[in-house]
Design an enzyme around this catalytic site. Sequence first.
Site, PDB file in Angstrom:
ATOM      1  N   HIS A 274       0.982  -0.937  -0.188  1.00 22.91           N
ATOM      2  CA  HIS A 274      -0.314  -0.061  -0.504  1.00 22.91           C
ATOM      3  C   HIS A 274       0.992   1.653  -0.153  1.00 22.91           C
ATOM      4  O   HIS A 274       1.281   2.281   1.242  1.00 22.91           O
ATOM      5  CB  HIS A 274      -0.809  -0.110   1.073  1.00 22.91           C
ATOM      6  CG  HIS A 274      -2.037  -0.680   0.832  1.00 22.91           C
ATOM      7  ND1 HIS A 274      -3.212  -0.255  -0.460  1.00 22.91           N
ATOM      8  CD2 HIS A 274      -2.802  -1.931   1.018  1.00 22.91           C
ATOM      9  CE1 HIS A 274      -4.450  -1.129   0.236  1.00 22.91           C
ATOM     10  NE2 HIS A 274      -3.705  -1.991   0.906  1.00 22.91           N
TER      11      HIS A 274
ATOM     12  N   ASP B 221      -4.406   2.339   1.558  1.00 22.24           N
ATOM     13  CA  ASP B 221      -5.528   1.248   3.380  1.00 22.24           C
ATOM     14  C   ASP B 221      -5.779   2.190   4.459  1.00 22.24           C
ATOM     15  O   ASP B 221      -6.552   2.099   5.001  1.00 22.24           O
ATOM     16  CB  ASP B 221      -3.597   0.573   3.512  1.00 22.24           C
ATOM     17  CG  ASP B 221      -2.644   1.637   3.820  1.00 22.24           C
ATOM     18  OD1 ASP B 221      -2.384   2.001   3.508  1.00 22.24           O
ATOM     19  OD2 ASP B 221      -2.281   0.750   5.104  1.00 22.24           O
TER      20      ASP B 221
ATOM     21  N   TYR C  29      -7.472   9.467 -16.995  1.00 13.43           N
ATOM     22  CA  TYR C  29      -8.225  10.577 -16.247  1.00 13.43           C
ATOM     23  C   TYR C  29      -8.405  11.861 -16.422  1.00 13.43           C
ATOM     24  O   TYR C  29      -7.285  12.717 -17.448  1.00 13.43           O
ATOM     25  CB  TYR C  29      -7.688  10.355 -14.933  1.00 13.43           C
ATOM     26  CG  TYR C  29      -7.474   8.692 -14.140  1.00 13.43           C
ATOM     27  CD1 TYR C  29      -7.973   7.493 -15.052  1.00 13.43           C
ATOM     28  CD2 TYR C  29      -6.763   8.343 -13.230  1.00 13.43           C
ATOM     29  CE1 TYR C  29      -7.841   6.219 -14.488  1.00 13.43           C
ATOM     30  CE2 TYR C  29      -6.480   7.107 -12.590  1.00 13.43           C
ATOM     31  CZ  TYR C  29      -7.375   6.223 -13.310  1.00 13.43           C
ATOM     32  OH  TYR C  29      -6.969   4.802 -12.985  1.00 13.43           O
TER      33      TYR C  29
ATOM     34  N   GLU D  44       0.200   7.711  11.426  1.00  9.12           N
ATOM     35  CA  GLU D  44      -1.317   7.324  12.140  1.00  9.12           C
ATOM     36  C   GLU D  44      -1.515   7.830  13.201  1.00  9.12           C
ATOM     37  O   GLU D  44      -3.365   8.168  12.909  1.00  9.12           O
ATOM     38  CB  GLU D  44      -0.593   5.529  12.566  1.00  9.12           C
ATOM     39  CG  GLU D  44      -0.606   5.145  11.626  1.00  9.12           C
ATOM     40  CD  GLU D  44      -0.247   3.243  12.098  1.00  9.12           C
ATOM     41  OE1 GLU D  44      -0.232   3.517  13.406  1.00  9.12           O
ATOM     42  OE2 GLU D  44      -0.557   2.011  11.707  1.00  9.12           O
TER      43      GLU D  44
END
Length: 470
Positions: free
Chosen positions: A170, A175, A373, A449
Amino acid sequence: MTVSSVSRALSTSSVATSFAPYASSLGVSTSKLTKSLLASIVTLILMGEGVSFAYAAQPDAAKLAAGVEQKVIDWRRDLHQHPELSNREFRTSKIIEKHLKSLGLEVQTGIAHTGVVAILKGGKLKGGKLGPLIALRADMDALPVTEVVDLPFASKATDTYRGQTVGVMHACGHDTHVAMLMGVAENLVKVKDSLAGDVMFIFQPAEEGAPDGEEGGAELMLKQGLFAKRKPDQVFGMHVTSSMPSGMIGVRSGPAMASEDSFTIKVKGRQTHGSRPWNGVDPIVAAAQIITNVQTIVSRQVDITKAPAVVSFGAVNGGIRSNIIPDEVELIGTIRTFDQPMRADIKVRLAEIAELSAKTLGATATTEIHQGYPVVVNNPELVANMRPALASVVGDKMLIEPGLITGAEDFSFYALESPGMFFFLGVTPKGTDPETAASNHSPAFYVDESALKIGVEAMTKVALTTLKAQ
Ligand SMILES: [Zn+2]
Ligand SMILES: [Zn+2]
């Protein structure tokens, strides 16, 4: 009448002060009594104004985010350890499905291969009238990258990509997107009675691009009818980035991320001996002319005061040995723009330059454009409306307007359907310079985190603000 105008009117009126003496004689603090009084008055007024659910005070996004923080971190670590390539997000999909079902949501699976979509029904307006629908999107896929970060939950996963065994990681942080949106869903379910509308949670596969020969991502979800039944009134997406410090939020009004299209140019000559070029047509020299002349598209031909653009060649393939002039040379490259007409214009110019440059040398060139895109365009009004909500989460100093990003994102397909806002969340830890931190897609990409709680709070706040009872 809006809630804010009700509160404004009451907080400056004599209602609060005229009750003060009674409150103190009863031993109740003035502010406590005032607050509860205001809340009941607001509720009564709103009921009279057509909102059929009892309007509680606006839920506290910070508290909600703190409540799910540990779960979000745990989910993220599990997903990080078990990353899956685009259109192969089977395990990830199951985890999302299980969680959303446990929240009592209507869940649809298998959209665009492994996509998961759920609808949360908030409060209805008087007469059963539907409130607005907002969509919150997280992408799910990982990349063919071998992780080098030393973490207890580092990925050891491998898979096959373009015929090779590769590590899977990831490395773009999807994630964290999945984990944060699972947390946001849990929060919004908890406070659904405070929402004056509905929420669509979109867990999207294959943002990084479907494997060769497959379709995928946002475009396929839409093709399979994601917005067919009911188009969201607004759509929101968030992406973690190494280029900002942990906890910083960046949002840009208008064009924010580039369109991306790739191209293949086949230059055809006529093979001959390297010692006798006059007997053939040299596609190598023609390819060289094409490469040189294409440089003038950005430097001489498009109006760069309007928007920047990039045209880059990524590979030149042709020939086998020193004394053979080959038959054919293949050039591949990428085009990035921030403006739809410019995107179309550059494609035409590229093909013309290739064709005519080759022709002057007796060769031919055919150009194939592979549509990628569109430009990610953030709706300016929506961004202006959401800025205060984001600032209330991180503070004015930690909310920035980033520069244009030449990377692309298939969130753009949703934003072509409904007003959209795509914003960034910094994840580079304190003590590391975001300028030099391992970037998204690097095998050393690292997420602090502690930013995840802020991401959950920001998205929760965006939803609460958009679906605030009017
Ligand atoms: Zn990526
Ligand atoms: Zn990404």
